[in-house]
Every structure is written in C-alpha cells, then in structure tokens.
Design an enzyme around this catalytic site. Structure first.
Site, PDB file in Angstrom:
ATOM      1  N   CYS A 116       0.981  -1.211   0.120  1.00  0.00           N
ATOM      2  CA  CYS A 116       0.050   0.026  -0.078  1.00  0.00           C
ATOM      3  C   CYS A 116       0.995   1.431   0.098  1.00  0.00           C
ATOM      4  O   CYS A 116       0.462   2.427  -0.454  1.00  0.00           O
ATOM      5  CB  CYS A 116      -0.970   0.023   1.134  1.00  0.00           C
ATOM      6  SG  CYS A 116      -0.271  -0.063   2.955  1.00  0.00           S
ATOM      7  N   HIS A 461      -1.448   1.253   7.552  1.00  0.00           N
ATOM      8  CA  HIS A 461      -2.064   1.288   6.066  1.00  0.00           C
ATOM      9  C   HIS A 461      -1.807   2.686   5.451  1.00  0.00           C
ATOM     10  O   HIS A 461      -2.183   3.786   6.205  1.00  0.00           O
ATOM     11  CB  HIS A 461      -3.567   0.843   6.039  1.00  0.00           C
ATOM     12  CG  HIS A 461      -3.856   0.662   4.739  1.00  0.00           C
ATOM     13  ND1 HIS A 461      -3.545  -0.270   3.873  1.00  0.00           N
ATOM     14  CD2 HIS A 461      -5.150   1.187   4.169  1.00  0.00           C
ATOM     15  CE1 HIS A 461      -4.098  -0.197   2.826  1.00  0.00           C
ATOM     16  NE2 HIS A 461      -5.085   0.584   2.948  1.00  0.00           N
TER      17      HIS A 461
END
Length: 514
Positions: A116, A461
C-alpha cells in the site's frame, strides 16, 4: 555488493546483490532487467550453478562478473495488450461491472502484499498530469549502452500509468514493484513467515522522485532541464543575520528542494502547517564573522527564491525512537489549509514579482463580490488577499487555547543545508522573471493527500486522496475507490488513530492574464 552480469551480447553493470536473501531474489531482479523469467535463467559464477534457494558453494565478490543464460519467454514479452471488442456491462463478470461509474475517476492498484505504501505513492504522482504525460511518453534512448536501472523504473512507471489511463478496473503494478525492489533492496525486505515487510511511503516517494529526477528531461538544447525540478523544484536562498556583528549574508543554495518539510517539534508547539514550515525553514548556524574574526552565531532561515507549479509538503510525523528501536509516529493534530499561501516564505525580490498577479486576483474577487469602488484598497501581499492568509488569523486565536502536547518528538533535520554557496544557474534569473508573466501568485490549491493509519511507519496502512477535474475528492484504498466530501479531507489532520496526512501536493493558483 554490486556485480556485473553478462547475458549474451549485453552486459548489466552494477546489479545489486543481497547475499542475506535467497538467490531467487537476485534472479527476480534480473527478470525485471531482461524479461527472462527465473525458471528460464541459468546463472553461473566461475562454473558453479546458482540455485534458487541457497548460495551454497558460490562465493561472490564486489565487482565480479556473473554469467547468465536464458531466453525471454514469449508469453511474458512486453507487448501492448490487444484491443478488445466492445461488450455490454451486463455481459462482463460482476467484479468488472463499473455500476457506480467510478471508472471515470481512474483505476485502483492491486495490493501485492504490504505494498500500500507504493500504491499510494504512485496514485499521488499519477494525480499530476504533466508528470503522467512525461512518464507515458518516456522511451529508452536509442543506442543507450547497457541497462540503466533508473530508466527502467521510469519505463515501468510509464507503462503502468498507460494502463491506468486505459483501465477502469484495478491494475497490477508487478513490473514497477519488481524494478523498485531490484533498485532498492530495502523494499524487498522479508519478515517472519516469509512475507514482505510494510515500508515507509515517504521514503518510497523520496527514492522514486530522486530516481526520476535523473532521467526525465524536458525541452531541447540549452533549454533542456529536469522535469521533476521543473514541476516541483523550489529554488532556495539562506538568509543569515548576526545580532552581535549586525552582518547580513544571503547564500544561494546549490540544489533545488523538491519536497518542503513541516516539522513537528515538542517546543515550540506546532498546530498548523505554516508553523511547521517555519520550523523547517530555520537555518541557524555558527560560522566565521569577517567583522569579528571568529565564529559567532548567525540566525538564519531558508527563503523561497523561485516557485514551482506544484508544491509537495512532507508532514514529518515519523521519527526514530532509539530506546524502543522503532520508527515511531507523532499523532498530534496539525491542521493544513485547502489553499496554501507561501508569500511570506518568499524573498523580497520574489514577493515583488508576485504582487502584480495577486492584485489581479483580488480585483477579480472584488468584481465577483460586487465590491464598491470606495472600498479600502488591499495590498497585494496583505493577509486579506487570500483564503490561506485568512487562516492565519484563526491560527492566532487557536494559539490562545489550550493545546495537548505531542505524543512524540521530531528528530528529522529540517531541510538539508547547502553544501556551499554557488552562483544560480543561467535558468535561475530567467525563471524568476517569468514568475509574474506566468501569473504565479504564491498561493496553491490542495490536489492530493497521502495518509497513514497506524502507530508506526513500518506497519499500518497507506492511502491516497485525490481531487479530480470536476472537484470531486476520491479516496484510493489500493484497488478500492470511494467518493469523499471536502470536509472528509480536512479531517485527515491527526489527533487520533484515523488516517492522517503525511504528504500533501498543492497546485499553483495563477492570476488571470491582463
């Protein structure tokens, strides 16, 4: 260490090898450079075959030549995908049906396992049209000797951006990922269980931008320049003043800065973006005083001498906590404006260049608001000439309120100091005088935000939030796109465990022509 790899008539120079990783990682690097898949490769060192799982008796030395044999798999050759005939939406598989029409805002990127950080970096860069065009048009120079890893990364990015242009469904960034890992083995680190580790999006952005900086060019002949510097480069000067001797020195910085920093120290407290920029712009130092003949303290600051079309700002939330041996995160709330005004950070000469365009913008606003002829005249550099400057009035009010102390400290150095004085390039003066002609006002509009959710840079994230051509904000969570409101963007300023901004990209607002 680095080795040279001889493959047929080609020679790959300076290929990095990490002997702590299994040989398959090295073969995967060769795959990104040659298109020869690992199963087709025969790698030999002094007559000894290199296996996939361990180095065994093979002993490599820095600068050694390695022999590779193998041919490109026809099924894996880099060919453009064939054009498909038009089909009706209802005939497509369910996962390909763009029923909510999100395809008009782009395509997501598949997460390849803790990637990510890379996906958010790529979506952020993809939001800059000029960079997107430069990468998709980039080609390997005819007759270029050997294989340049930096050019390979640019080619991989150009291919990926081309796929994003043509797709409304998630794209797999395999080639870019493998090239990135071959260039920077840090991004190929494997944790317990054999899974790839999460990495830092800020570090990824920095490495990718610096790589592109060396290979992407724009213009011809004497006007040929670096595309990254042209789009993101700030020309800085260092202004120094000694209270003891009353000396004032202005030193042009040798290199352009392509990413400004917003530092978040414990003292003084930083609650707003412009305060963090001021902290990062400090350049106090001790140096020889010609008047006093000894080293004395000069109070200094960096000032902006040239402004680029795009301003990238790093909110420095991560710092290395020595005791815990971890890259920790500052969670405190640091607000940022949708419209950023850099006027007060500019040199006096540049401020003069900006006053004309700023006056035209204010004139247009007065007309739009039906301002009366007898209204008080507003100076071009006054805080009232932009929404961003009005924000500063709110800042002073907020400063009087109680503010929670930050949860960490910032040990990152503010912007790197110049290696020494140097005369500005010949393009410097030309570009400075063009600030007025190009309508630069010193104000910028927020276009993209890279955020992080979590307590550590190496976990959590990353996502990217992008403002599209119609003013709609879109959240890119790997392969998932979600429409967001402007108020959602202003909430990405920290203070909890929700997503918080670590990289901001602003686009210059220009004045209308006379």
């Amino acid at each position: 260490m680095r080795v040279d790899v001889k493959w047929g008539r080609e020679k790959l120079e300076g290929v990095e090898v990490d002997l702590s990783q299994p040989p398959l990682v090295f073969k995967t690097q060769l795959y990104t450079l040659t298109d020869v898949p690992p199963e087709n490769q025969r790698v030999m060192v002094k007559g000894k075959m290199v296996k996939d799982d361990c180095w065994g008796p093979v002993k490599l030395k820095d600068g050694q030549t390695v022999l590779m044999m193998g041919s490109v798999d026809a099924d894996r050759a880099r060919i453009a995908p064939p054009k498909e005939k038009v089909v009706f939406v209802e005939d497509l598989p369910e996962d390909q049906q763009d029923l909510d029409n999100m395809g008009q805002y782009g395509a997501g990127l598949t997460n390849m396992g803790n990637t990510c950080y890379m996906n958010s970096t790529l979506q952020c860069l993809y939001s800059v049209p000029e960079l997107r065009t430069g990468l998709t048009a980039f080609r390997e120079a005819p007759g270029a000797g050997g294989i340049n890893p930096g050019r390979q990364l640019a080619l991989a990015a150009g291919q990926l951006f081309g796929e994003l242009d043509a797709s409304s469904t998630p794209v797999v960034p395999m080639r870019f990922l493998m090239t990135l890992r071959s260039m920077f083995p840090r991004f190929a680190e494997v944790g317990e269980g054999g899974a790839y580790k999460q990495q830092d999006a800020e570090e990824c952005m920095s490495q990718v931008m610096q790589t592109f900086r060396g290979v992407l060019k724009v213009g011809e002949g004497v006007n040929r320049s670096d595309l990254i510097d042209t789009l993101f480069g700030f020309r800085l000067v260092t202004k120094l003043k000694c209270a003891e001797s009353e000396e004032e020195i202005v030193v042009p910085n040798r290199d352009m800065e392509i990413i400004l920093k917003c530092n978040i120290p414990v003292d003084p407290p930083v609650n707003h973006l412009h305060e963090g920029l001021e902290q990062a712009m400090k350049a106090d130092r001790e140096q020889m005083s010609e008047k006093l003949g000894r080293n004395v303290l000069f109070q200094g600051s960096f000032q902006l001498a040239e402004l680029p079309p795009y301003a990238m700002v790093q909110v420095v939330r991560f710092f290395y906590k020595t005791g815990a041996n971890v890259k920790a995160k500052i969670l405190k709330k640091v607000s940022y404006p949708l419209n950023l005004d850099l006027f007060n950070f500019c040199t006096e000469a540049l401020q003069e260049q900006l006053k004309g365009p700023r006056a035209r913008v204010q004139e247009e606003r007065n007309k739009a608001a039906g301002g009366a002829p007898g209204e008080p005249k507003k100076e071009p550099g006054d805080a009232s000439t932009s929404d961003a400057k009005m924000e500063e009035a709110k800042v002073e009010e907020t400063k009087r309120e109680a503010v929670d102390a930050p949860e960490g400290g910032d040990t990152d150095t503010p912007m790197a100091e110049a290696a020494g004085p140097s005369a500005p390039s010949s393009n410097h003066a030309v570009r400075a005088t063009e600030q007025n002609a190009n309508g630069m006002t010193g104000t910028y509009e927020l276009q993209a935000v890279v955020t992080h959710k979590g307590r550590s840079a190496d976990s959590g994230h990353y996502e990217t939030w992008v403002k599209k051509h119609d003013g709609q904000w879109v959240e890119f969570d790997d392969d998932t796109l979600t429409m967001r409101k402007e108020e959602d963007i202003t909430k990405l300023n920290g203070g909890g465990d929700w997503h918080m901004a670590i990289l901001l990209v602003y686009k210059a607002q220009r004045a209308p022509e006379n």
